[in-house]
Design a protein around this motif. Structure first.
Motif, PDB file in Angstrom:
ATOM      1  N   ALA A  34       0.833  -1.201   0.000  1.00  0.00           N
ATOM      2  CA  ALA A  34       0.000   0.000   0.000  1.00  0.00           C
ATOM      3  C   ALA A  34       0.869   1.252   0.000  1.00  0.00           C
ATOM      4  N   GLY A  35       2.148   1.113   0.349  1.00  0.00           N
ATOM      5  CA  GLY A  35       3.054   2.250   0.396  1.00  0.00           C
ATOM      6  C   GLY A  35       4.406   1.814   0.930  1.00  0.00           C
ATOM      7  N   ALA A  36       5.326   2.754   0.976  1.00  0.00           N
ATOM      8  CA  ALA A  36       6.673   2.470   1.461  1.00  0.00           C
ATOM      9  C   ALA A  36       6.641   2.172   2.959  1.00  0.00           C
ATOM     10  N   GLY A  37       7.587   1.361   3.414  1.00  0.00           N
ATOM     11  CA  GLY A  37       7.695   1.055   4.832  1.00  0.00           C
ATOM     12  C   GLY A  37       8.283  -0.319   5.047  1.00  0.00           C
ATOM     13  N   GLN A  38       8.285  -0.763   6.278  1.00  0.00           N
ATOM     14  CA  GLN A  38       8.783  -2.093   6.591  1.00  0.00           C
ATOM     15  C   GLN A  38       8.005  -2.669   7.751  1.00  0.00           C
ATOM     16  N   THR A  63       9.038 -17.331   8.772  1.00  0.00           N
ATOM     17  CA  THR A  63       8.804 -15.966   9.226  1.00  0.00           C
ATOM     18  C   THR A  63       9.711 -15.058   8.431  1.00  0.00           C
ATOM     19  N   GLY A  64       9.532 -13.776   8.540  1.00  0.00           N
ATOM     20  CA  GLY A  64      10.416 -12.894   7.798  1.00  0.00           C
ATOM     21  C   GLY A  64      10.109 -11.444   8.014  1.00  0.00           C
ATOM     22  N   THR A  65      10.782 -10.620   7.266  1.00  0.00           N
ATOM     23  CA  THR A  65      10.552  -9.187   7.286  1.00  0.00           C
ATOM     24  C   THR A  65      10.184  -8.737   5.880  1.00  0.00           C
ATOM     25  N   VAL A  66       9.539  -7.604   5.837  1.00  0.00           N
ATOM     26  CA  VAL A  66       9.100  -7.045   4.568  1.00  0.00           C
ATOM     27  C   VAL A  66       9.584  -5.609   4.498  1.00  0.00           C
ATOM     28  N   ARG A  67      10.160  -5.216   3.390  1.00  0.00           N
ATOM     29  CA  ARG A  67      10.577  -3.829   3.177  1.00  0.00           C
ATOM     30  C   ARG A  67      10.108  -3.405   1.790  1.00  0.00           C
ATOM     31  N   VAL A  68       9.413  -2.284   1.733  1.00  0.00           N
ATOM     32  CA  VAL A  68       8.907  -1.764   0.468  1.00  0.00           C
ATOM     33  C   VAL A  68       9.514  -0.391   0.234  1.00  0.00           C
ATOM     34  N   THR A  69      10.129  -0.217  -0.913  1.00  0.00           N
ATOM     35  CA  THR A  69      10.702   1.073  -1.304  1.00  0.00           C
ATOM     36  C   THR A  69      10.043   1.503  -2.597  1.00  0.00           C
ATOM     37  N   LEU A  70       9.495   2.689  -2.598  1.00  0.00           N
ATOM     38  CA  LEU A  70       8.854   3.221  -3.816  1.00  0.00           C
ATOM     39  C   LEU A  70       9.707   4.301  -4.448  1.00  0.00           C
TER      40      LEU A  70
END
Length: 70
Positions: A34-38, A63-70
């Motif tokens: 939906a947008g940038a963030g982690q 399990t894991g982590t998520v990082r979104v960069t726009l």
């Protein structure tokens, strides 16, 4: 802003078909950002059962982590 939540996921074969056997991936999840963030991703209260409703042992849940960069 988005907040933490819960997502209930199920996987089943319908009809008179054999169940999965052997090794491999049963499910892959894909999310649309939906947008940038982690954030983090985890699974709780994991249950796997055979067609008789008996628990299946020896499965692993990631399990894991998520990082979104726009």
């Amino acid at each position: 802003a988005p907040s933490a939540g819960n997502l209930v996921i199920g996987l089943s074969n319908l009809g008179p078909v054999p169940g999965a056997s052997g090794s491999g991936v049963l499910m892959t999840l894909e999310f649309r950002a939906a947008g940038a963030g982690q954030g983090s991703l985890s699974f709780t209260r994991n249950v796997a059962a055979n067609s008789a409703g008996q628990s299946i042992n020896g499965l692993s849940w990631g399990t894991g982590t998520v990082r979104v960069t726009l």
